[in-house]
Design a protein around this motif. Structure first.
Motif, short mmCIF file in Angstrom:
data_model
loop_
_atom_site.label_atom_id
_atom_site.label_comp_id
_atom_site.label_asym_id
_atom_site.label_seq_id
_atom_site.Cartn_x
_atom_site.Cartn_y
_atom_site.Cartn_z
N GLU A 139 0.83 -1.21 -0.01
CA GLU A 139 0.03 -0.07 0.09
C GLU A 139 0.92 1.21 0.03
N GLU A 140 1.91 1.05 0.73
CA GLU A 140 2.87 2.29 1.09
C GLU A 140 3.49 2.72 -0.45
N TYR A 141 3.89 1.76 -1.26
CA TYR A 141 4.61 1.91 -2.48
C TYR A 141 3.49 1.42 -3.94
N GLN A 142 2.34 1.67 -3.43
CA GLN A 142 1.46 1.63 -4.51
C GLN A 142 1.78 2.39 -5.68
N GLY A 143 1.65 1.77 -7.02
CA GLY A 143 2.11 2.72 -8.30
C GLY A 143 3.57 2.67 -8.61
N GLN A 144 4.41 2.34 -7.54
CA GLN A 144 5.70 2.23 -7.99
C GLN A 144 6.45 0.94 -8.65
N ALA A 145 5.46 -0.05 -8.37
CA ALA A 145 5.93 -1.23 -8.89
C ALA A 145 4.76 -2.41 -8.82
N ASP A 146 4.99 -3.14 -9.82
CA ASP A 146 3.92 -4.28 -9.78
C ASP A 146 4.45 -5.43 -9.05
N PHE A 147 3.79 -5.42 -7.54
CA PHE A 147 4.57 -6.19 -6.51
C PHE A 147 3.79 -7.66 -6.80
N GLN A 148 4.49 -8.63 -6.56
CA GLN A 148 4.15 -10.05 -6.40
C GLN A 148 4.75 -10.73 -5.36
N ILE A 149 4.41 -10.32 -3.97
CA ILE A 149 5.09 -10.87 -2.95
C ILE A 149 4.64 -12.02 -2.40
N THR A 150 5.29 -13.23 -2.08
CA THR A 150 4.77 -14.24 -1.60
C THR A 150 5.32 -14.81 -0.23
N TYR A 151 4.79 -15.14 0.72
CA TYR A 151 5.22 -15.54 2.07
C TYR A 151 5.36 -17.16 2.08
N GLN A 152 6.27 -17.37 2.68
CA GLN A 152 6.50 -18.68 2.79
C GLN A 152 6.96 -19.17 4.33
N PRO A 153 6.30 -20.11 4.86
CA PRO A 153 6.77 -20.37 6.21
C PRO A 153 8.12 -20.97 6.18
N GLN A 154 9.01 -20.69 7.09
CA GLN A 154 10.34 -21.31 7.05
C GLN A 154 10.95 -20.94 8.56
N SER A 155 11.11 -21.91 9.23
CA SER A 155 11.97 -21.98 10.61
C SER A 155 13.01 -20.91 10.54
N GLU A 156 13.20 -20.04 11.62
CA GLU A 156 14.24 -18.99 11.79
C GLU A 156 15.51 -20.00 11.86
N SER A 157 15.34 -20.90 12.83
CA SER A 157 16.41 -21.79 13.28
C SER A 157 17.09 -22.51 12.01
N HIS A 158 16.50 -22.85 11.29
CA HIS A 158 16.74 -23.79 9.97
C HIS A 158 16.81 -22.87 8.75
N ARG B 285 14.25 -2.63 0.59
CA ARG B 285 13.39 -1.82 1.11
C ARG B 285 12.15 -2.51 2.05
N LEU B 286 12.06 -3.75 1.39
CA LEU B 286 10.89 -4.43 2.13
C LEU B 286 11.66 -4.66 3.53
N ALA B 287 13.02 -5.37 3.65
CA ALA B 287 13.65 -5.55 4.76
C ALA B 287 13.43 -4.29 5.89
N GLN B 288 13.65 -3.16 5.49
CA GLN B 288 13.53 -1.89 5.92
C GLN B 288 12.16 -1.64 6.70
N TRP B 289 11.36 -2.16 5.83
CA TRP B 289 10.04 -2.03 6.30
C TRP B 289 9.63 -3.04 7.41
N ILE B 290 10.00 -4.26 7.30
CA ILE B 290 9.77 -5.27 8.27
C ILE B 290 10.13 -4.96 9.57
N THR B 291 11.30 -4.18 9.52
CA THR B 291 12.13 -3.95 10.81
C THR B 291 12.17 -2.65 11.18
#
Length: 415
Positions: free
Chosen positions: A65-84, A322-328
């Motif tokens: 939503e923040e960057y709407q119009g600046q790119a055609d985003f196709q962002i996929t979340y996948q579960p993955q253990s942080e420890s592995h 930029r997404l990493a910055q947003w998450i953190t």
């Protein structure tokens, strides 16, 4: 999450020379003027803990939503253990996630593998985050990842309806109180991450050698004021106690919910679930002391941090950064605390009244006086698991405790 942070060290031999990255497709963060017309859809894959799915989907939605119009985003979340995460990434680095959450003990190997490159806006991150979190995200003073949480340690959860303030000072007393009520005090002895707690404040040592790969360990010492066998004897007595249960994270939560577990060693990732189960009985404190060699020894702990990495092979490295910055960001670390109870690494978020008043965060901070940053080689984990499994099983091999300690240390310090 996890919390057994294995290190994948064999690749270091092959890739240690690649600290500056190999085959990177990195680039600078895009300016506000750059748009979707640059290179078509921006496809990004994000790895995060399964229990963080709802949180990450909210963060990803707000990013788009923040960057709407600046790119055609196709962002996929996948579960993955942080420890592995590292193991999964190393299996196919070039096709791995663009943005991923991982535990700080995996940083050196990821950098050596060329999976991470130095952060470009390092000074801004240094000033925004707690110094310890910045150190955990750095190799030789260079920042390679985005600090996310400052809470990856463990402490004591306890039911105030079962234990008094005086009870929780002593591990032995807690076992007795629980045993009399046919309840349990739990801890995960299958993981060396937790088993360190008994050796950490005894004068017996464990750490990483200068080669960054192999370990030194004196847990089998026979000359120290507290000998290795003293610790092993104390653990043997605990294993036999009717008030003790060794179980993993899932077993801990199951026991909390069905009432069989009245206290346990875990971390902030379980704060919300434990509080929901115990309600007004919910309590958290530093780890207690345990009796060893005729004295009370404060239980130690490993401390750790969660980080966000950006794959140096990402096809859209600028947007991944930029997404990493947003998450953190401060706002999303505060959201993470409210939804998941996780402690922020961001200074302003960590200083908020809500975070400061959290029993779990307060317990972690109290325990931090007796904790150290986990920096150990991959040969640590399996020998410790073998050692504790023998104790929990009642020593079916019949070997002496000294022989078992010697075997464990030989494995831990193996080249």
């Amino acid at each position: 999450m996890k919390r057994n942070f294995h290190l994948y060290f064999p690749i270091v031999f092959l890739l240690a020379a690649s600290l500056s990255g190999c085959g990177s497709k990195g680039g600078s963060v895009p300016s506000e003027e750059e748009s979707a017309s640059d290179s078509g859809p921006v496809a990004l894959t994000v790895w995060g803990a399964e229990e963080d799915e709802e949180l990450l989907r909210q963060i990803i939605d707000s990013f788009q939503e923040e960057y709407q119009g600046q790119a055609d985003f196709q962002i996929t979340y996948q579960p993955q253990s942080e420890s592995h995460c590292m193991d999964a990434l190393m299996a196919d680095l070039e096709n791995g996630a663009d943005v991923f959450a991982f535990a700080d003990d995996q940083l050196n190997t990821l950098v050596a593998a060329g999976a991470l490159e130095p952060i470009e806006n390092a000074e801004a991150l240094r000033s925004a985050n707690l110094p310890e979190a910045v150190d955990a995200a750095s190799v030789n003073g260079t920042l390679y990842a985005y600090p996310l949480t400052a809470d990856n340690g463990y402490f004591l959860y306890y039911d105030k309806r079962v234990f008094s303030d005086a009870d929780i000072i002593s591990w032995d007393r807690m076992l007795d109180v629980a045993g009399r009520q046919d309840r349990k005090v739990s801890m995960d002895w299958s993981s060396g991450w937790y088993v360190y707690t008994f050796f950490g404040n005894t004068g017996l040592t464990l750490g990483l050698n200068d080669d960054g790969i192999t370990n030194y360990c004196t847990w089998n010492d026979t000359e120290n004021a507290v000998k290795g066998t003293d610790v092993a004897k104390a653990m043997t007595a605990m294993a036999k106690h009717p008030g003790f249960l060794s179980t993993d994270d899932a077993g801990f939560l199951e026991g909390v919910r069905d009432g069989t577990i009245a206290a346990g060693v875990s971390g902030v990732w379980n704060a919300v679930a434990v509080e929901e189960a115990w309600g007004s009985g919910f309590g958290a404190a530093k780890l207690p002391a345990y009796t060893c060699a005729g004295q009370e020894i404060q239980m130690a702990s490993f401390s750790g941090y969660k980080l966000i990495g950006v794959n140096s092979y990402s096809e859209h490295r600028e947007w991944a950064d930029r997404l990493a910055q947003w998450i953190t960001s401060q706002e999303n670390q505060e959201l993470r605390f409210h939804l998941r109870g996780q402690g922020p690494s961001n200074k302003k978020a960590a200083a908020s009244p809500d975070v400061q008043s959290s029993p779990a965060i307060a317990a972690l901070l109290e325990q931090s006086e007796y904790s150290c940053l986990q920096r150990i080689g991959g040969n640590y984990w399996d020998p410790v698991t073998t050692f504790t499994a023998e104790i929990l099983a009642g020593n079916p091999s019949g070997k002496s405790l000294q022989d078992q300690l010697d075997a464990m240390v030989e494995g831990i310090t193996a080249p």
